[in-house]
Design an enzyme around this catalytic site. Structure first.
Site, PDB file in Angstrom:
ATOM      1  N   ASP A 160      39.581  38.016  47.334  1.00 19.99           N
ATOM      2  CA  ASP A 160      39.054  37.489  48.575  1.00 19.99           C
ATOM      3  C   ASP A 160      38.990  36.052  48.737  1.00 19.99           C
ATOM      4  OD1 ASP A 160      37.199  36.397  46.661  1.00 19.99           O
ATOM      5  OD2 ASP A 160      35.295  37.249  47.740  1.00 19.99           O
ATOM      6  N   HIS A 161      38.349  35.560  49.941  1.00 22.70           N
ATOM      7  CA  HIS A 161      38.262  34.109  50.204  1.00 22.70           C
ATOM      8  C   HIS A 161      38.133  33.221  48.853  1.00 22.70           C
ATOM      9  CE1 HIS A 161      34.567  35.586  50.906  1.00 22.70           C
ATOM     10  NE2 HIS A 161      34.001  34.114  50.733  1.00 22.70           N
TER      11      HIS A 161
ATOM     12  N   CYS B 250      37.665  36.761  42.678  1.00 25.34           N
ATOM     13  CA  CYS B 250      36.773  36.677  43.605  1.00 25.34           C
ATOM     14  C   CYS B 250      36.147  35.454  43.158  1.00 25.34           C
ATOM     15  CB  CYS B 250      35.860  37.854  44.030  1.00 25.34           C
ATOM     16  SG  CYS B 250      34.961  38.245  42.495  1.00 25.34           S
ATOM     17  N   GLY B 251      34.758  35.086  43.530  1.00 19.89           N
ATOM     18  CA  GLY B 251      34.159  33.636  43.219  1.00 19.89           C
ATOM     19  C   GLY B 251      33.769  33.864  41.656  1.00 19.89           C
ATOM     20  N   THR B 252      33.490  34.996  41.475  1.00 17.89           N
ATOM     21  CA  THR B 252      32.876  35.329  39.798  1.00 17.89           C
ATOM     22  C   THR B 252      33.672  36.405  39.130  1.00 17.89           C
ATOM     23  OG1 THR B 252      31.512  37.008  40.675  1.00 17.89           O
ATOM     24  CG2 THR B 252      30.519  34.816  40.495  1.00 17.89           C
TER      25      THR B 252
ATOM     26  N   GLY C 229      31.825  41.148  41.585  1.00 17.71           N
ATOM     27  CA  GLY C 229      32.142  42.232  42.352  1.00 17.71           C
ATOM     28  C   GLY C 229      33.283  43.089  42.497  1.00 17.71           C
TER      29      GLY C 229
ATOM     30  N   HIS D  83      41.534  46.547  22.685  1.00 19.52           N
ATOM     31  CA  HIS D  83      40.619  47.606  22.200  1.00 19.52           C
ATOM     32  C   HIS D  83      40.129  48.581  23.529  1.00 19.52           C
ATOM     33  CE1 HIS D  83      38.675  45.524  18.251  1.00 19.52           C
ATOM     34  NE2 HIS D  83      40.025  45.799  18.324  1.00 19.52           N
ATOM     35  N   ASN D  84      40.235  48.041  24.771  1.00 20.36           N
ATOM     36  CA  ASN D  84      39.924  49.038  25.813  1.00 20.36           C
ATOM     37  C   ASN D  84      40.888  49.238  26.692  1.00 20.36           C
ATOM     38  OD1 ASN D  84      37.874  46.117  26.117  1.00 20.36           O
ATOM     39  ND2 ASN D  84      36.965  48.205  25.183  1.00 20.36           N
TER      40      ASN D  84
ATOM     41  N   ARG E  78      35.220  30.452  40.963  1.00 23.34           N
ATOM     42  CA  ARG E  78      34.114  29.472  40.838  1.00 23.34           C
ATOM     43  C   ARG E  78      33.509  29.367  39.453  1.00 23.34           C
ATOM     44  NH1 ARG E  78      30.990  31.943  46.030  1.00 23.34           N
ATOM     45  NH2 ARG E  78      32.432  31.174  47.748  1.00 23.34           N
TER      46      ARG E  78
ATOM     47  N   ARG F  49      41.897  53.849  16.281  1.00 21.76           N
ATOM     48  CA  ARG F  49      40.546  54.130  16.454  1.00 21.76           C
ATOM     49  C   ARG F  49      40.024  54.049  17.858  1.00 21.76           C
ATOM     50  NH1 ARG F  49      40.642  49.155  14.229  1.00 21.76           N
ATOM     51  NH2 ARG F  49      38.712  47.631  14.907  1.00 21.76           N
ATOM     52  N   HIS F  50      40.675  53.180  18.360  1.00 26.37           N
ATOM     53  CA  HIS F  50      40.342  52.577  20.069  1.00 26.37           C
ATOM     54  C   HIS F  50      40.595  53.926  20.958  1.00 26.37           C
ATOM     55  CE1 HIS F  50      39.221  48.891  18.253  1.00 26.37           C
ATOM     56  NE2 HIS F  50      40.377  48.604  17.766  1.00 26.37           N
TER      57      HIS F  50
ATOM     58  N   ARG G 227      38.061  56.133  21.937  1.00 22.35           N
ATOM     59  CA  ARG G 227      36.961  55.687  22.476  1.00 22.35           C
ATOM     60  C   ARG G 227      37.381  55.580  24.035  1.00 22.35           C
ATOM     61  NH1 ARG G 227      36.267  51.374  17.754  1.00 22.35           N
ATOM     62  NH2 ARG G 227      35.551  52.840  16.396  1.00 22.35           N
TER      63      ARG G 227
HETATM   64  C1  RB5 Z   1      31.809  35.473  47.798  1.00 21.95           C
HETATM   65  O1  RB5 Z   1      30.919  34.775  48.289  1.00 21.95           O
HETATM   66  C2  RB5 Z   1      31.504  36.113  46.699  1.00 21.95           C
HETATM   67  O2  RB5 Z   1      30.114  36.722  46.632  1.00 21.95           O
HETATM   68  C3  RB5 Z   1      32.591  36.893  46.021  1.00 21.95           C
HETATM   69  O3  RB5 Z   1      33.775  36.339  45.899  1.00 21.95           O
HETATM   70  C4  RB5 Z   1      32.456  37.351  44.509  1.00 21.95           C
HETATM   71  O4  RB5 Z   1      31.983  36.329  43.686  1.00 21.95           O
HETATM   72  C5  RB5 Z   1      31.296  38.426  44.473  1.00 21.95           C
HETATM   73  O5  RB5 Z   1      31.036  39.085  43.252  1.00 21.95           O
END
Ligand code: RB5
Length: 152
Positions: free
Chosen positions: A14-15, A71-73, A76, A104-105, A115, A138-139, A142
């Protein structure tokens, strides 16, 4: 370690993940990997779900070997990606997790947060994710259990 079976990576952001996506894309292309970029193509605000879906469909449809979502984190993106049958998406914040989720996964999508991470660390994580093979053994049972949830 070098997983030569991996040739094509699909990426989306995303942005809030746009600039990190471009950095990782350039890094992977400099390694000779093919990168399919499903967008977003500008830093304008947008919904990350669109790009999570596009990346997951490219992976489950066989157009790419692995996917990377930014994305930011990374959170999402991983939630949206894990709604797709056949996708095992891992939101990682360090190199150990990026390596272990392949070993493993058998994760097939890596989710990163622009961010949260520096560009250098994120590129190292992408390298480890791509270059580390699934251990199996073994994985496997699972991972089979996780995949069976897709049928519920
Ligand atoms: C966008 O502001 C932010 O919410 C998105 O990039 C993300 O981090 C969501 O999980």
């Amino acid at each position: 370690m070098n997983n030569n079976a991996i040739k094509t990576i699909v990426m989306g952001s995303d942005h809030a993940g746009y600039h990190l996506k471009l950095k990782i894309k350039a890094h992977l292309e400099s390694r000779g990997l093919e990168v399919l970029d499903v967008g977003t193509d500008t830093p304008e605000s947008c919904n990350y779900t669109i790009f999570a879906h596009a990346v997951c469909e490219a992976v489950t449809g066989g157009k790419a070997d692995l996917g990377i979502l930014v994305c930011g984190t990374g959170l999402g993106m991983s939630m949206a990606a894990n709604k797709h049958p056949g996708i095992r998406a891992a939101c990682c914040e360090n190199t150990f997790s990026a390596r272990m989720t392949r070993m493993h996964n058998d994760a097939n999508v890596l989710c990163l947060g622009e961010r949260v991470l520096g560009f250098g660390l994120a590129c190292d994580m992408a390298d480890l994710f791509i270059d580390t093979p699934f251990e199996g053994g073994r994985h496997q049972a699972r991972v089979d259990d996780i995949n069976a949830l897709d049928q519920r």
